[in-house]
Design a protein around this motif. Structure first.
Motif, PDB file in Angstrom:
ATOM      1  N   LEU A 153      13.323 -14.401  15.963  1.00 61.78           N
ATOM      2  CA  LEU A 153      11.931 -14.646  15.602  1.00 61.78           C
ATOM      3  C   LEU A 153      11.736 -14.512  14.094  1.00 61.78           C
ATOM      4  O   LEU A 153      11.043 -15.328  13.474  1.00 61.78           O
ATOM      5  N   LEU A 154      12.354 -13.501  13.496  1.00 61.83           N
ATOM      6  CA  LEU A 154      12.281 -13.317  12.047  1.00 61.83           C
ATOM      7  C   LEU A 154      12.800 -14.559  11.333  1.00 61.83           C
ATOM      8  O   LEU A 154      12.153 -15.085  10.426  1.00 61.83           O
ATOM      9  N   TYR A 155      13.945 -15.045  11.749  1.00 64.01           N
ATOM     10  CA  TYR A 155      14.526 -16.236  11.134  1.00 64.01           C
ATOM     11  C   TYR A 155      13.591 -17.437  11.287  1.00 64.01           C
ATOM     12  O   TYR A 155      13.333 -18.164  10.321  1.00 64.01           O
ATOM     13  N   SER A 156      13.062 -17.632  12.481  1.00 65.08           N
ATOM     14  CA  SER A 156      12.141 -18.756  12.720  1.00 65.08           C
ATOM     15  C   SER A 156      10.893 -18.645  11.853  1.00 65.08           C
ATOM     16  O   SER A 156      10.424 -19.647  11.295  1.00 65.08           O
ATOM     17  N   ASN A 157      10.354 -17.438  11.725  1.00 72.13           N
ATOM     18  CA  ASN A 157       9.179 -17.243  10.875  1.00 72.13           C
ATOM     19  C   ASN A 157       9.500 -17.565   9.417  1.00 72.13           C
ATOM     20  O   ASN A 157       8.680 -18.181   8.723  1.00 72.13           O
ATOM     21  N   LEU A 158      10.660 -17.134   8.954  1.00 69.12           N
ATOM     22  CA  LEU A 158      11.036 -17.416   7.564  1.00 69.12           C
ATOM     23  C   LEU A 158      11.215 -18.921   7.325  1.00 69.12           C
ATOM     24  O   LEU A 158      10.817 -19.443   6.281  1.00 69.12           O
ATOM     25  N   ASP A 160       9.595 -21.262   8.959  1.00 65.14           N
ATOM     26  CA  ASP A 160       8.227 -21.794   8.934  1.00 65.14           C
ATOM     27  C   ASP A 160       7.541 -21.515   7.600  1.00 65.14           C
ATOM     28  O   ASP A 160       6.860 -22.384   7.043  1.00 65.14           O
ATOM     29  N   ILE A 161       7.710 -20.313   7.084  1.00 65.52           N
ATOM     30  CA  ILE A 161       7.078 -19.935   5.812  1.00 65.52           C
ATOM     31  C   ILE A 161       7.610 -20.793   4.675  1.00 65.52           C
ATOM     32  O   ILE A 161       6.838 -21.320   3.865  1.00 65.52           O
ATOM     33  N   THR A 162       8.914 -20.952   4.599  1.00 66.73           N
ATOM     34  CA  THR A 162       9.483 -21.744   3.500  1.00 66.73           C
ATOM     35  C   THR A 162       9.132 -23.223   3.644  1.00 66.73           C
ATOM     36  O   THR A 162       8.902 -23.902   2.641  1.00 66.73           O
ATOM     37  N   THR A 163       9.059 -23.718   4.870  1.00 67.85           N
ATOM     38  CA  THR A 163       8.635 -25.111   5.083  1.00 67.85           C
ATOM     39  C   THR A 163       7.194 -25.294   4.619  1.00 67.85           C
ATOM     40  O   THR A 163       6.875 -26.266   3.928  1.00 67.85           O
ATOM     41  N   GLU A 164       6.330 -24.352   4.977  1.00 69.56           N
ATOM     42  CA  GLU A 164       4.929 -24.406   4.546  1.00 69.56           C
ATOM     43  C   GLU A 164       4.828 -24.363   3.024  1.00 69.56           C
ATOM     44  O   GLU A 164       4.033 -25.083   2.426  1.00 69.56           O
ATOM     45  N   GLU A 165       5.646 -23.528   2.383  1.00 65.26           N
ATOM     46  CA  GLU A 165       5.618 -23.426   0.918  1.00 65.26           C
ATOM     47  C   GLU A 165       6.033 -24.740   0.274  1.00 65.26           C
ATOM     48  O   GLU A 165       5.461 -25.171  -0.721  1.00 65.26           O
TER      49      GLU A 165
END
Length: 169
Positions: A153-158, A160-165
């Motif tokens: 989940l941590l990896y998936s969130n990261l 998502d965050i970098t894609t959003e950035e």
């Protein structure tokens, strides 16, 4: 260089108002950090997870099949160690972080790492004896086990965050 922080208040705060105050202060302290705008640091706040009823007994428990099956166990375990407050505490965190996002607070990047839904189904993964050979640790989990999925989940969130950035740029 960017930093990643994964934070959690824990399960020891048994007063909901005090919990909310502590979380608000924690967020304010993170916002006060000067470097977060320059470095793009990310803070993930991990939700808490209560134990399960009778987890201290040595039985061959299987994971719950669904949330409904878990809710029957929740009634039994809610009286132990303030576990009945954890879902409300997690809701407080979620609500505050969603409000920050809606208001576009110009502070630290704080996201939610919500491990609660996946972990409450895993009554089978509690640690073995700790200190007292006849008891199990009802809040912590063994490895391999549920914590491994927290890392997924941590990896998936990261991601998502970098894609959003990247999209924002």
């Amino acid at each position: 260089d960017r930093a990643l922080r994964v934070l959690n208040i824990g399960t020891e705060v048994l007063d909901l108002k005090a919990f909310e105050t502590q979380f608000t202060r924690l967020v304010a302290a993170l916002d006060a950090l000067e470097d977060h705008k320059k470095t793009g640091d990310i803070t993930l706040f991990r939700t808490s997870v209560q134990g399960h009823s009778d987890c201290e007994k040595r039985t061959n428990k299987m994971p719950f099949l669904n949330y409904e099956e878990y809710t029957k166990d929740r009634v039994e375990s809610s009286k132990d160690q303030g576990w009945n407050l954890i879902e409300t505490q997690n809701d407080i965190i979620t609500r505050q972080l969603e409000q920050r996002r809606r208001n576009r607070i110009d502070g630290a990047r704080i996201e939610l790492l919500d491990v609660h839904p996946m972990t409450i189904l895993r009554q089978d993964g509690h640690l073995g004896p700790s200190g007292n050979a006849n008891s199990l640790d009802c809040v912590h989990y063994s490895l391999p086990g549920p914590v491994d999925f927290w890392n997924h989940l941590l990896y998936s969130n990261l991601v998502d965050i970098t894609t959003e950035e990247r999209v924002r740029k």
